[in-house]
Design an enzyme around this catalytic site. Structure first.
Site, mmCIF file in Angstrom:
data_model
loop_
_atom_site.group_PDB
_atom_site.id
_atom_site.type_symbol
_atom_site.label_atom_id
_atom_site.label_comp_id
_atom_site.label_asym_id
_atom_site.label_seq_id
_atom_site.Cartn_x
_atom_site.Cartn_y
_atom_site.Cartn_z
ATOM 1 N N SER A 11 0.810 -1.228 0.000
ATOM 2 C CA SER A 11 0.000 0.000 0.000
ATOM 3 C C SER A 11 0.838 1.270 0.000
ATOM 4 O O SER A 11 0.363 2.333 -0.380
ATOM 5 C CB SER A 11 -0.920 -0.003 1.222
ATOM 6 O OG SER A 11 -0.147 -0.104 2.403
ATOM 7 N N VAL A 61 0.202 -9.904 8.945
ATOM 8 C CA VAL A 61 0.954 -11.100 8.538
ATOM 9 C C VAL A 61 1.417 -11.941 9.733
ATOM 10 O O VAL A 61 1.692 -13.134 9.585
ATOM 11 C CB VAL A 61 2.180 -10.760 7.637
ATOM 12 C CG1 VAL A 61 1.747 -10.211 6.289
ATOM 13 C CG2 VAL A 61 3.152 -9.826 8.339
ATOM 14 N N TYR A 152 15.625 -6.489 14.273
ATOM 15 C CA TYR A 152 15.411 -6.339 12.826
ATOM 16 C C TYR A 152 16.454 -7.124 12.031
ATOM 17 O O TYR A 152 16.115 -7.855 11.096
ATOM 18 C CB TYR A 152 15.475 -4.847 12.489
ATOM 19 C CG TYR A 152 15.170 -4.475 11.059
ATOM 20 C CD1 TYR A 152 13.857 -4.397 10.598
ATOM 21 C CD2 TYR A 152 16.196 -4.150 10.172
ATOM 22 C CE1 TYR A 152 13.577 -4.017 9.284
ATOM 23 C CE2 TYR A 152 15.923 -3.770 8.864
ATOM 24 C CZ TYR A 152 14.606 -3.704 8.420
ATOM 25 O OH TYR A 152 14.346 -3.327 7.128
HETATM 26 P P1 NAP Z 1 6.836 1.272 4.984
HETATM 27 O O1 NAP Z 1 6.849 2.444 4.072
HETATM 28 O O2 NAP Z 1 6.819 1.481 6.459
HETATM 29 O O3 NAP Z 1 5.567 0.336 4.556
HETATM 30 C C1 NAP Z 1 5.338 -0.846 5.260
HETATM 31 C C2 NAP Z 1 4.199 -1.604 4.617
HETATM 32 O O4 NAP Z 1 4.033 -2.853 5.332
HETATM 33 C C3 NAP Z 1 2.848 -0.907 4.721
HETATM 34 O O5 NAP Z 1 2.065 -1.259 3.609
HETATM 35 C C4 NAP Z 1 2.250 -1.510 5.998
HETATM 36 O O6 NAP Z 1 0.812 -1.428 6.062
HETATM 37 C C5 NAP Z 1 2.722 -2.956 5.863
HETATM 38 N N1 NAP Z 1 2.773 -3.676 7.135
HETATM 39 C C6 NAP Z 1 3.467 -3.332 8.245
HETATM 40 N N2 NAP Z 1 3.260 -4.239 9.225
HETATM 41 C C7 NAP Z 1 2.408 -5.172 8.731
HETATM 42 C C8 NAP Z 1 1.796 -6.335 9.253
HETATM 43 N N3 NAP Z 1 2.015 -6.748 10.509
HETATM 44 N N4 NAP Z 1 0.945 -7.046 8.453
HETATM 45 C C9 NAP Z 1 0.715 -6.643 7.188
HETATM 46 N N5 NAP Z 1 1.259 -5.558 6.631
HETATM 47 C C10 NAP Z 1 2.093 -4.820 7.391
HETATM 48 O O7 NAP Z 1 8.089 0.302 4.717
HETATM 49 P P2 NAP Z 1 9.191 0.328 3.539
HETATM 50 O O8 NAP Z 1 10.267 1.256 3.940
HETATM 51 O O9 NAP Z 1 8.526 0.461 2.229
HETATM 52 O O10 NAP Z 1 9.783 -1.154 3.703
HETATM 53 C C11 NAP Z 1 9.269 -2.260 2.996
HETATM 54 C C12 NAP Z 1 10.165 -3.464 3.262
HETATM 55 O O11 NAP Z 1 11.507 -3.169 2.861
HETATM 56 C C13 NAP Z 1 10.243 -3.865 4.731
HETATM 57 O O12 NAP Z 1 10.303 -5.261 4.847
HETATM 58 C C14 NAP Z 1 11.554 -3.257 5.189
HETATM 59 O O13 NAP Z 1 12.090 -3.954 6.289
HETATM 60 C C15 NAP Z 1 12.380 -3.424 3.937
HETATM 61 N N6 NAP Z 1 13.507 -2.497 3.876
HETATM 62 C C16 NAP Z 1 13.313 -1.147 3.868
HETATM 63 C C17 NAP Z 1 14.417 -0.299 3.807
HETATM 64 C C18 NAP Z 1 14.264 1.198 3.779
HETATM 65 O O14 NAP Z 1 15.310 1.893 3.826
HETATM 66 N N7 NAP Z 1 13.063 1.755 3.698
HETATM 67 C C19 NAP Z 1 15.713 -0.834 3.769
HETATM 68 C C20 NAP Z 1 15.871 -2.221 3.779
HETATM 69 C C21 NAP Z 1 14.772 -3.052 3.834
HETATM 70 P P3 NAP Z 1 0.095 -0.102 6.713
HETATM 71 O O15 NAP Z 1 0.304 1.017 5.731
HETATM 72 O O16 NAP Z 1 -1.331 -0.488 6.833
HETATM 73 O O17 NAP Z 1 0.778 0.142 8.010
#
Ligand code: NAP
Length: 240
Positions: A11, A61, A152
């Site tokens: 989303s 999840v 994490y």
């Molecule tokens: P984000 O903007 O915080 O978005 C997180 C998404 O996950 C949202 O759609 C959220 O839904 C959903 N979510 C969170 N907890 C959940 C749960 N318990 N059940 C179902 N859905 C859930 O995160 P992002 O930065 O795009 O990160 C996405 C992935 O990439 C993550 O796995 C993160 O660890 C990984 N990652 C990110 C970075 C970075 O720098 N951003 C770096 C390395 C890895 P809601 O909107 O409803 O809360």
């Protein structure tokens, strides 16, 4: 036949960029979210404007029963699930001496057990289809470690082992399993970090955009037809 991509946490942030990338490639897209319905509806509108079928599903999840029910519904709604992107994830950062049991458990339950909860029923579907591609979103924190992120980085390192083992289990069924390890990407998750300071340490001298990750995920899912069990760093050279 039109392929269906399921993106957990599709989303907003990286997951949303992946959803748009798959939609642009002509795939139908199912996205999931935890609670922010407004963002999910906004994303669905953008996906539908690209002329594909798109639906959003709200479930945690970390909750096995909710997850199983939702995946059954997604399978009914889309008939096939060809691509799974295990992207949903959270952070609850703290130094270990201050980390609460709750902070530890929330991150492990969402980022690692959540991937197990989603992947197990999807594997059954993909095994019957005799084809599929799974991409797990790990992190440089799972490769290099990061102070303040024992919870994490444990979950993300766990995903690396999970990816390699599952790739071995499913290869004979024509299902490929890979992981992407992003560096610092500009999303809600990183909005409180000092981007300029971090960029100084990144060889490419910038933070990543969600689209940088999405293009890689799409490549692994649709074009990388002989790639499995790989952990692909997308980090501007940070792990050099
Ligand atoms: P984000 O903007 O915080 O978005 C997180 C998404 O996950 C949202 O759609 C959220 O839904 C959903 N979510 C969170 N907890 C959940 C749960 N318990 N059940 C179902 N859905 C859930 O995160 P992002 O930065 O795009 O990160 C996405 C992935 O990439 C993550 O796995 C993160 O660890 C990984 N990652 C990110 C970075 C970075 O720098 N951003 C770096 C390395 C890895 P809601 O909107 O409803 O809360």
């Amino acid at each position: 036949m039109t392929k269906t991509a399921l993106i957990t946490g599709g989303s907003r942030g990286i997951g949303k960029a992946c959803a748009i990338e798959f939609a642009k490639a002509g795939c139908n897209v199912a996205i999931t979210y935890a609670g922010n319905e407004a963002k999910a509806l906004e994303t669905i509108k953008e996906l539908e404007d690209l002329g594909i079928k798109a639906k959003a599903y709200k479930f945690d999840v970390a909750n096995k029963e909710e997850t199983l029910k939702a995946i059954e519904q997604i399978h009914v709604d889309f008939e096939t699930i060809d691509i799974l992107v295990n992207n949903a994830g959270i952070t609850r950062d703290n130094l270990i001496i201050r980390m609460s049991d709750d902070e530890w458990e929330q991150v492990i339950n969402t980022n690692l057990t959540g991937v197990f909860n989603v992947t197990k029923p999807i594997c059954k579907i993909m095994m019957k289809q005799r084809q599929g591609a799974i991409i797990n979103m790990t992190s440089i924190a799972g490769v290099m470690g990061n102070a303040g992120q024992t919870n994490y980085s444990s979950a993300k390192a766990g995903l690396i082992g999970f990816t390699k083992s599952l790739a071995k289990e499913l290869a004979s069924r024509n299902i490929r399993v890979n992981a992407v390890a992003p560096g610092f990407i500009q999303t809600d998750m990183t909005k409180n970090l000092d981007g300029e300071k971090i960029a100084e340490h990144i060889p490419l001298k910038r933070l990543g955009e969600p689209e940088d990750i999405a293009k890689t995920v799409k490549f692994l899912a649709l074009d990388g037809t002989y790639i499995t069990a790989q952990i692909l760093g997308v980090d501007g050279g940070l792990t050099l």
